[in-house]
Design an enzyme around this catalytic site. Structure first.
Site, PDB file in Angstrom:
ATOM      1  N   CYS A 160      -0.206  -9.853   1.314  1.00 42.00           N
ATOM      2  CA  CYS A 160      -0.452  -8.535   0.723  1.00 42.00           C
ATOM      3  C   CYS A 160      -1.447  -7.728   1.550  1.00 42.00           C
ATOM      4  O   CYS A 160      -2.661  -7.800   1.352  1.00 42.00           O
ATOM      5  CB  CYS A 160      -0.943  -8.632  -0.710  1.00 42.00           C
ATOM      6  SG  CYS A 160      -0.963  -7.002  -1.500  1.00 42.00           S
ATOM      7  N   CYS A 371       3.333  -3.477  -3.084  1.00 38.81           N
ATOM      8  CA  CYS A 371       1.898  -3.726  -3.042  1.00 38.81           C
ATOM      9  C   CYS A 371       1.256  -2.958  -4.184  1.00 38.81           C
ATOM     10  O   CYS A 371       1.199  -1.726  -4.141  1.00 38.81           O
ATOM     11  CB  CYS A 371       1.330  -3.272  -1.695  1.00 38.81           C
ATOM     12  SG  CYS A 371      -0.418  -3.653  -1.509  1.00 38.81           S
TER      13      CYS A 371
END
Length: 434
Positions: A160, A371
């Site tokens: 991420c 995200c």
């Protein structure tokens, strides 16, 4: 213990468990085994919230035995190598295990040698990471009273890519809430050229940066950390414009090169040769991440060290009974659990068809990843995108009355804090479509 399985999966993380659970629901997979040495399975996306004091760390962990599907065999061991020509996986304690189909999904490991000094400094004193010890990160943030708060990341791929800035936004909020913000300079140093690769998301985040008065430093490649002197060392990823400088100094009338700096803050910087050392009073970073050694040194990887698979089918480019997904695969998209959510069904469909018809299907992965960018306590932006960096919001968000997920919204925060953990434990880990 048997030494042969129809389907062998390496990794009991998000990818391995999702594939195993979905395969067993398809009914054609009769014999599934998972190689996984850990006793605990973690819901890692919540660690950012743990580091901001708004989530219980213990709730991110569950016993591995409760997560591995009951119909699967858990091989509690470490994979140590491959012999793909003979359909074998080597293990540390249980010898060679053979397979008809192999799924490689062991996740990432950390290589601190890529940033000398970081391994000695991380998770000690004022150096922290939500990736490695989110409870220590919360201790650092809540006890910080003033100086330079430096948030940064290595140049390697990381889980991420937005996580290093999420915790920065939350930390800044906490500093403001506790009355110490006026004594703190918040700096985000990144090797990137923009705050985020999708313009609609970047436009929103730049407004957040302005609101929070954060200094962005671009083209800053983290190369070393001096824990004793509290300096993070960088090399620059671009040439400085003629007659310009990256930082101001008292006897220098050069103009700042604004491609390197946004919302400049006059924090202490030491220049040695071509390196710029930012002095910090607290440091948050992601660890440099790579494929595990047994993967990286195998014949399965490409030149960059990732398992070499077709970007749409996740089938290995050479060994057609091997698939890989998640963080260790060569898929050119962000390494997130949300990406795995879309990858797993395609891997499962392909293996299912290979069992039944000896051919793969026509489903294609488009590079979807997402995200969740927490921007404040109670606010979030949701970046969803594909291989071409197209912004691709989930139509289901409208059911939550979120009509533009590129903007901050409290409902998205509720999704992050409550909705996604519920979906993870009760749907994704059980092989249900979400």
């Amino acid at each position: 213990m048997k030494s042969h399985y129809q389907i062998l999966i390496i990794g009991g993380g998000t990818a391995g468990i999702m594939v195993a659970s979905q395969l067993l629901r398809q009914k054609n997979a009769k014999d599934v085994a998972i190689i996984e040495p850990s006793d605990t399975h973690y819901y890692q996306p919540a660690w950012t919230l743990v580091a901001a004091g708004t989530y219980d760390y213990d709730k991110t962990a569950r016993p591995m035995v409760s997560i591995i599907p009951k119909a699967a065999t858990w091989i509690k061991d470490k994979a140590t190598g491959f012999d793909p020509e003979n359909n074998l996986v080597h293990t540390e304690n249980k010898g060679n295990i053979s397979y008809d189909f192999l799924v490689v999904a062991p996740g990432l490991t950390y290589d601190f040698s890529l940033v000398p000094g970081l391994g000695d400094a991380i998770d000690k004193g004022v150096v922290c990471s939500t990736y490695t010890d989110s409870k220590h990160a919360w201790d650092v943030i809540k006890n910080f009273k003033g100086g330079t708060a430096l948030f940064t990341q290595p140049t390697t791929p990381i889980k991420c890519g937005g996580a290093p800035q999420k915790i920065m936004y939350l930390a800044e909020s906490y500093f403001r809430k506790t009355g110490v913000r006026k004594d703190i300079d918040v700096v985000f140093a990144t090797s990137g050229t923009v705050i985020f690769g999708i313009k609609r998301i970047a436009d929103t985040l730049m407004k957040v940066v302005d609101r929070k008065d954060i200094n962005l430093r671009f083209y800053h490649k983290l190369v070393a950390v001096d824990g004793k002197k509290q300096i993070a060392w960088y090399e620059l990823g671009n040439d400085i414009a003629p007659g310009s400088s990256v930082v101001r100094s008292g006897d220098d009338d050069k103009q700042l090169d604004e491609s390197f700096q946004y919302n400049y803050k006059d924090v202490e910087v030491t220049i040695e040769g071509n390196r710029y050392g930012i002095h910090y009073d607290m440091l948050h970073t992601a660890p440099p991440s790579v494929a595990p050694k047994f993967v990286k040194e195998s014949s399965l990887v490409n030149e960059a060290g990732w398992v070499d698979v077709n970007s749409q089918t996740m089938q290995h480019t050479k060994y057609l009974n091997i698939f890989s997904l998640g963080d260790v695969s060569s898929l050119p998209t962000a390494k997130t659990g949300a990406a795995v959510r879309k990858q797993a069904p395609i891997v499962v469909d392909n293996i299912d068809l290979l069992i039944k018809q000896n051919k793969i299907g026509t489903k294609a992965y488009n590079g979807y990843s997402s995200c969740p960018l927490v921007t404040d306590y109670g606010k979030m932006v949701l970046a969803e995108f594909d291989y071409k960096n197209n912004f691709t919001p989930d139509p289901k968000l409208k059911q939550m009355l979120v009509f533009d997920s590129s903007k901050e919204h409290w409902r998205l925060w509720m999704l992050k804090k409550y909705g996604l953990p519920y979906l993870y434990w009760n749907k994704m880990m059980k092989g249900k479509n979400v």
